[in-house]
Design an enzyme around this catalytic site. Structure first.
Site, mmCIF file in Angstrom:
data_model
loop_
_atom_site.group_PDB
_atom_site.id
_atom_site.type_symbol
_atom_site.label_atom_id
_atom_site.label_comp_id
_atom_site.label_asym_id
_atom_site.label_seq_id
_atom_site.Cartn_x
_atom_site.Cartn_y
_atom_site.Cartn_z
ATOM 1 C CG LEU B 12 48.424 33.907 40.753
ATOM 2 C CD1 LEU B 12 47.501 33.308 39.690
ATOM 3 C CD2 LEU B 12 50.025 33.281 40.594
ATOM 4 N N GLY B 16 42.391 35.569 40.300
ATOM 5 C CA GLY B 16 43.493 35.224 39.340
ATOM 6 C C GLY B 16 43.714 33.630 39.644
ATOM 7 C CE LYS B 106 33.021 46.186 42.910
ATOM 8 N NZ LYS B 106 34.121 44.828 42.722
ATOM 9 C CB VAL B 133 27.843 43.386 37.228
ATOM 10 C CG1 VAL B 133 26.691 43.752 37.645
ATOM 11 C CG2 VAL B 133 28.538 44.775 36.598
ATOM 12 C CG ASP B 202 30.793 46.572 45.389
ATOM 13 O OD1 ASP B 202 31.777 46.485 44.841
ATOM 14 O OD2 ASP B 202 29.645 45.993 45.125
ATOM 15 C CE LYS B 206 29.827 44.590 42.243
ATOM 16 N NZ LYS B 206 29.416 43.869 43.624
#
Lengths: 432, 432
Positions: B12, B16, B106, B133, B202, B206
């Site tokens: 959360l 979230g 991812k 992505v 990162d 993706k």
């Protein structure tokens, strides 16, 4: 489970031949994607003896539509003959014979989409039409699935390749509309009768389809305000550049407080707008959703293979649904009753190019017309034109209502202050 | 038929909370789209007493994962805790308990996507990951459905918002990497530890996901060549501008004759390339398909509500599948075995900025290094730097292989002709 799928094709022109090429040429991929063979069983043509640009068994050809739409072995009918009445009739027949239908026909979908979609639903059939808007761009799927959970409040589209090509070329090479149109016709980028493209009608059909989907409301072609590009001049493009704008034929669909406006008109976009850099015959659709913010899809708006790609993607979806036994379940009826904005609820900024008498008092009289309507000016430029006592004034208003702007337009025309309104366009503001 | 759907949420945090806001705030639309109520039944949090940015009934919160992934009443589990091992374990548990799973993770999908997807298939469950992505851009759906029938040969993506923000800002305001990074951290656009973003990791995750889907091949994170942006200087950007290029961190995935290359590296794009105008924190993915030609999707790459939009779109798809009874049927196993290109099969153009001795013969020695490797030069510029006898040479090669370029790089470094290789980037050519 379905073991193989037969397709009937209505029409074997440019797009139809592309569909044949893609289905025949991608057998292995199709088999992998859908798990069973897909083949073309019958093709409706006007002339059985005409030479064809694609390789096709002549025995598949027929000149009788009934042999496609009523053949009990055919599962899916792909309609690429175009036109309205005949296409509508064939599609309704195919649906009543429980055949799934894929069409690239924007004219038909813009006029009779609601009728055809409900016929599909009644018969438990799929009716897909991805290729009808922006050829190779999967815009319909994006609106239906990708942004399914968002509230879309605005869509702006460059959805006609011919006009975007003409405007790009006019702007880059400093040519007139007529010069570029002639060249485009020679190159086959524009039709012999270009009316539907250059007057914005083709774009309006696509915007009616997009607005219906995006706003979940039945928007009809008649609900779209339309203005074409034929009166745009090199001078307009020159001033646009000076002010930091690009001129595009923009389909604009906007929703505020449950009410919508849909229009197609030449529009000045700030150079920083994502649509401003869309060149030549490319299409793009900009979408603003409450949650997602700004997104844009860009790609070819027409062409044999791009359009065929969208059709075959629809075919893949139909066949997957067939194999899962869930056809006819994807239509979502409009959630809202249609509510169109009134002119005083439509907000915009406006560009004017005016010829006025180059004498004391004119400028003050001119600006007071705007001031009297409580519209202030964002940009203003004046220069003499030749030595005939005429000055050219170019201006852009701050945001006002369409109603106020119409009032100003009338007063400019009738007041005697302005010799001539040379041009008048909508301007896209930076804000949403 | 399914009468209502309960969702369990793992996590959360920002995303979230966005999911909670969208599910709670769009009840009417969700009901219309899927035909039954959808509600959040249980939420896994670390700290039960922490103040929350979204309105949520505290009784829904639990600190025991088991109360989400093993609750027999929960139909769909949404994973937004991030990280690898814990997320993987919870997802596998949820799937083995026949719960459909949606994840925005991812890192996890790039490392364990194949394992998780096959676990989903075995259990007859959906596993969707659109949000993993390019946050708000429906790119995965486009690759799976929209371009289903095409053969994709190339994908180029700006898939990391932080680095695109940094490069845009460096370029526009003539700032150094360090200056902009510091500012981005203060504004919350970059993490306290920015390594994963600025070193391209990162983006590589993706691209592994996109390449796997687009080329129908299991591409692993380790298959992606990665280079970050931390060594880019203002001088590089200045020369890029002079040559008509924009510098972007580009994820590049290309397929030729069944073999693929996947990389993430700073790349000079011609200003006319559709990706060149993607500014600030926006993401975009450019796709080239044999039939469709060039398309591009543009939108927000991250952010609470854009990411939540993608998750809730996945949720709509899961619920529709539940109501049709067709979950777990959408996974298409890779069609091809992985085949990676060797360095002599990877083609590219390259940019060099070199410091050389400003004396007779240097220039000829330098250009002969390129000539000896049969690489010709497309652009070349030389100017003195200060008065220390050093000249700066900036050049762009014509297309060559990565292997040849690596050889040239080594020889430039070792030959004694060049004092220092100041920088070295890939250049995207005009041709496909």
């Amino acid at each position: 489970m379905v073991q193989n799928v037969s397709v009937g094709l209505l029409g074997l022109g440019t797009v139809g031949s592309g569909v044949v090429r893609m289905v025949e040429g991608h057998q292995e991929e199709l088999l992998h994607r859908v798990g069973c063979p897909v083949y073309i069983k019958r093709v409706l043509v006007q002339n059985l003896d005409k030479e064809r640009s694609c390789h096709i068994n002549p025995e598949l050809l027929t000149s009788k539509a009934d042999e496609v739409v009523s053949d009990p072995e055919i599962d899916v009918v792909i309609e690429v003959i175009g036109g309205i009445e005949r296409a509508r009739e064939y599609i309704l027949q195919a649906l009543s014979n429980k055949k799934h239908v894929i069409t690239a026909n924007k004219d038909l979908m813009a006029l009779h989409g609601a009728e055809l979609l409900s016929a599909a639903e009644e018969n438990g059939c799929d009716l897909f039409y991805e290729a009808s808007v922006a050829g190779g761009i999967p815009i319909i799927r994006t609106l239906v699935d990708g942004l399914a959970s968002d509230r879309i409040t605005k869509m702006m589209g460059i959805v006609n390749g011919t006009t975007n090509y003409i405007l790009t070329k006019m702007d880059k090479e400093n040519l007139t509309f007529e010069e570029v149109l002639k060249e485009a016709q020679e190159l086959g980028y524009a039709e012999a009768d270009p009316t539907s493209d250059v007057e914005g009608i083709d774009a309006a059909r696509k915007m009616a389809i997009l607005a219906s989907l995006g706003f979940s409301m039945n928007i009809h072609l008649d609900d779209v305000e339309v203005k074409g590009i034929s009166s745009i001049t090199s001078e307009d493009l020159e001033y646009a550049r000076q002010f930091g704008y690009s001129m595009k034929l923009i389909g604009n669909a906007k929703k505020d407080n449950g009410k919508v406006e849909v229009s197609v008109e030449p529009t000045l976009l700030p150079d920083t707008h994502p649509l401003a850099s869309v060149q030549n015959e490319y299409n793009a659709v900009y979408i603003y959703g409450e949650a997602v913010g700004e997104t844009m899809l860009f790609g070819p708006g027409a062409g044999q293979l791009p359009t065929a790609t969208s059709i075959v993607s629809d075919l893949v979806a139909v066949v997957r649904n067939m194999r899962l036994g869930v056809n006819g379940k994807s239509v979502v009826a409009p959630q809202f009753d249609k509510q169109l904005k009134k002119d005083d609820e439509i907000a915009g900024k406006y560009f004017y190019r005016l010829h006025v008498k180059d004498e004391a008092g004119t400028f003050s009289a001119l600006t007071s017309i705007f001031a009297n309507h409580e519209v202030s000016l964002e940009k203003l430029l004046q220069k003499p034109v030749g030595d005939n006592g005429v000055a050219e004034v170019v201006l852009v208003t701050h945001t006002t209502s369409k109603q106020q702007n119409d009032n100003i337009y009338q007063q400019l025309r009738d007041s005697g202050v302005v010799n001539q309104i040379k041009s008048h366009y909508r301007v896209e503001g930076g804000a949403q």
